[in-house]
Design an enzyme around this catalytic site. Sequence first.
Site, PDB file in Angstrom:
ATOM      1  N   CYS A 115     -22.588 -39.966 -45.917  1.00  0.00           N
ATOM      2  CA  CYS A 115     -24.012 -41.313 -45.775  1.00  0.00           C
ATOM      3  C   CYS A 115     -23.466 -41.697 -44.070  1.00  0.00           C
ATOM      4  O   CYS A 115     -24.794 -42.658 -43.880  1.00  0.00           O
ATOM      5  CB  CYS A 115     -24.383 -41.993 -47.260  1.00  0.00           C
ATOM      6  SG  CYS A 115     -24.900 -41.017 -48.398  1.00  0.00           S
ATOM      7  N   HIS A 255     -28.526 -47.769 -44.176  1.00  0.00           N
ATOM      8  CA  HIS A 255     -28.216 -47.236 -45.239  1.00  0.00           C
ATOM      9  C   HIS A 255     -29.437 -46.524 -46.314  1.00  0.00           C
ATOM     10  O   HIS A 255     -29.638 -47.950 -47.418  1.00  0.00           O
ATOM     11  CB  HIS A 255     -26.938 -45.794 -45.097  1.00  0.00           C
ATOM     12  CG  HIS A 255     -27.656 -44.777 -46.021  1.00  0.00           C
ATOM     13  ND1 HIS A 255     -28.335 -43.899 -45.934  1.00  0.00           N
ATOM     14  CD2 HIS A 255     -26.410 -45.186 -47.055  1.00  0.00           C
ATOM     15  CE1 HIS A 255     -27.708 -42.831 -47.076  1.00  0.00           C
ATOM     16  NE2 HIS A 255     -26.520 -43.704 -47.760  1.00  0.00           N
ATOM     17  N   ASN A 285     -31.883 -41.096 -51.070  1.00  0.00           N
ATOM     18  CA  ASN A 285     -30.790 -40.685 -50.252  1.00  0.00           C
ATOM     19  C   ASN A 285     -31.153 -39.379 -49.300  1.00  0.00           C
ATOM     20  O   ASN A 285     -30.609 -38.441 -49.825  1.00  0.00           O
ATOM     21  CB  ASN A 285     -29.875 -41.268 -51.154  1.00  0.00           C
ATOM     22  CG  ASN A 285     -28.465 -41.041 -50.491  1.00  0.00           C
ATOM     23  OD1 ASN A 285     -28.605 -40.969 -49.767  1.00  0.00           O
ATOM     24  ND2 ASN A 285     -27.616 -41.526 -50.905  1.00  0.00           N
TER      25      ASN A 285
END
Length: 331
Positions: A115, A255, A285
């Site tokens: 990520c 993020h 996500n």
Amino acid sequence: MEFYASLKSIAMHVPSERVKNAEFQQFLDTSDEWIEKRTGIKERRFANDEEKSSDLGVIAAKQAIERAHLTPQDIDLVVVATLSPDFLAMPSTACVLSAKLGIENKPAFDISAACTGFIYLLSVAKAYVESGMYENVLIVGAEKTSSVLDFKDRGTCILFGDGAGACVIGRTKRLKESVLDVQISANGNFSNYLYTPRTLKPTPFNAKEEALEPFLRMKGNEVFKLAVKTLLKDVETILEKNALKPEDVRLFIPHQANFRIIQAVREHLDFKDEQVVLTVHKYGNTSAASIPMAMCEAYEEGRLKKGDLMLLDAFGGGLTWGSALVYFGGI
């Protein structure tokens, strides 16, 4: 230095299929309310069986190149960040994506930072451009996370979505159109907090076999606590290093992992609501794609304009983390 690295353009792409929280109730002990309360997610996009990460990435990449007023042949380097590559080990998704763009005989490689992938991409592109080695670098966060999810695991499968974001990093002589600063870090001692196991098959030379399913695994509570603690320190460090305060930042684009993580960082640093870009509620996500997708949404909504200063941060498997201060230099 004769020039700085500059974010010249940004684009994104998501699959057409929307998957709402309630759909998980068909096969999991969960509900729309349970998911949204704990994550902030309402829906996400999933690619179809034929689509791969490179297919999502190439659509975003084409638009990013066009928005930078370039052609694919003007690109000197292609770098892709993904935790869901088209192939297990080789070729890289960057090579596949380059071919789909019609780019030949130019370097291309992948970055594996989960990520945090987009922050790592910025770091690499900034270094290559400011060294003078390359003029135009295409960076792409492309994820088909649905391909590595265990849909029996309520703790992970509800969190992720598919999508891609792409940017062209070029040159500028103006500091306030530059990728001002990027800091990245990692600590492999926590690698078992967030990982995708690899299945081992017996060979004539090694009888060992591990029938582990190749799905993403996560220690959710541990990751949450470390993410908040680490990101707070990281963001404070990069602001202090550059003699900046939260109010100097036009947009805070974290993020998009979990609304609670974003909210904890936002409240601690006292960012105003209008400074924070949120897309987790509709995309979930999307790993390495989440920051460029959020940047693109802000641009397309008119919230991000040339010269605006963005603060980016991310945390992911590895464990990896990083932050960046970026002036929007293009379009």
